[in-house]
Design a protein around this motif. Structure first.
Motif, short mmCIF file in Angstrom:
data_model
loop_
_atom_site.label_atom_id
_atom_site.label_comp_id
_atom_site.label_asym_id
_atom_site.label_seq_id
_atom_site.Cartn_x
_atom_site.Cartn_y
_atom_site.Cartn_z
N PRO A 15 0.84 -1.21 0.00
CA PRO A 15 0.00 0.00 0.00
C PRO A 15 0.87 1.26 0.00
CG PRO A 15 -0.01 -1.02 2.16
CD PRO A 15 0.74 -1.96 1.23
N LYS A 16 0.37 2.30 -0.64
CA LYS A 16 1.09 3.57 -0.70
C LYS A 16 0.91 4.34 0.62
CE LYS A 16 0.56 4.18 -5.66
NZ LYS A 16 0.02 5.03 -6.71
N ALA A 17 1.93 5.07 1.00
CA ALA A 17 1.85 5.89 2.22
C ALA A 17 0.91 7.06 1.96
CB ALA A 17 3.23 6.40 2.60
N PRO A 18 0.07 7.43 2.94
CA PRO A 18 -0.84 8.56 2.72
C PRO A 18 -0.06 9.87 2.57
CG PRO A 18 -0.91 7.87 5.00
CD PRO A 18 -0.06 6.87 4.27
N GLU A 19 -0.58 10.75 1.75
CA GLU A 19 0.07 12.05 1.54
C GLU A 19 -0.17 12.94 2.75
OE1 GLU A 19 -1.02 13.91 -2.09
OE2 GLU A 19 -0.73 12.11 -3.28
N PRO A 20 0.83 13.71 3.17
CA PRO A 20 0.61 14.62 4.30
C PRO A 20 -0.38 15.72 3.91
CG PRO A 20 2.77 15.00 3.31
CD PRO A 20 2.19 13.80 2.63
N PRO A 21 -1.15 16.22 4.89
CA PRO A 21 -2.13 17.26 4.56
C PRO A 21 -1.43 18.55 4.13
CG PRO A 21 -2.01 16.94 6.93
CD PRO A 21 -1.16 15.87 6.29
N LYS A 22 -2.10 19.30 3.26
CA LYS A 22 -1.54 20.55 2.76
C LYS A 22 -1.58 21.61 3.86
CE LYS A 22 -1.96 23.87 -0.95
NZ LYS A 22 -2.69 25.08 -0.75
N GLU A 23 -0.52 22.39 4.00
CA GLU A 23 -0.44 23.46 5.00
C GLU A 23 -1.44 24.54 4.65
OE1 GLU A 23 0.29 25.39 8.26
OE2 GLU A 23 1.41 23.57 7.87
N LEU A 24 -2.33 24.87 5.59
CA LEU A 24 -3.37 25.86 5.32
C LEU A 24 -2.84 27.28 5.45
CD1 LEU A 24 -6.36 24.20 7.18
CD2 LEU A 24 -5.83 24.15 4.75
#
Length: 113
Positions: A15-24
């Motif tokens: 499985p692929k690692a989840p992408e980190p959330p975008k900095e708001l």
């Protein structure tokens, strides 16, 4: 015949690692407006009567004797903000809780807050 390797199903992909959330909150663009002409501070004319300034003008103290501990002390800075994101930092250096003398002939009043 069929070879034993052909009979096995293909190996599952990891499985692929989840992408980190975008900095708001991204960095603000550089500001080319002029800075303050004088350093920020407190003016004695914009403070309550029970506020004392230190010799270096970087520390404010409130009078706390003769019943002055019941008054709120306040001061206003000589610089203001109109818009944007800003940070303000304050540190409480000392907290005094003075007591009034108690005895059979004195009455002690407790402030209502």
């Amino acid at each position: 015949g069929v070879s034993p390797a052909a009979a096995l199903p293909p190996a599952p992909t990891p499985p692929k690692a989840p992408e980190p959330p975008k900095e708001l909150e991204e960095d603000a663009p550089s500001d080319s407006r002029p800075r303050l002409a004088e350093p920020a501070g407190f003016l004695a004319s914009d403070a309550t009567l029970n506020v004392l300034r230190s010799a270096h003008n970087n520390l404010l103290m409130a009078l706390s004797d003769c019943g002055m501990q019941y008054f709120l002390a306040g001061a206003r800075a000589n610089a203001g903000l109109k818009a944007g994101r800003h940070m303000f930092e304050a540190k409480i250096v000392e907290i005094l809780n003075p007591l009034e003398p108690r005895g059979p002939q004195t009455r002690s009043w407790i402030p209502r807050q």
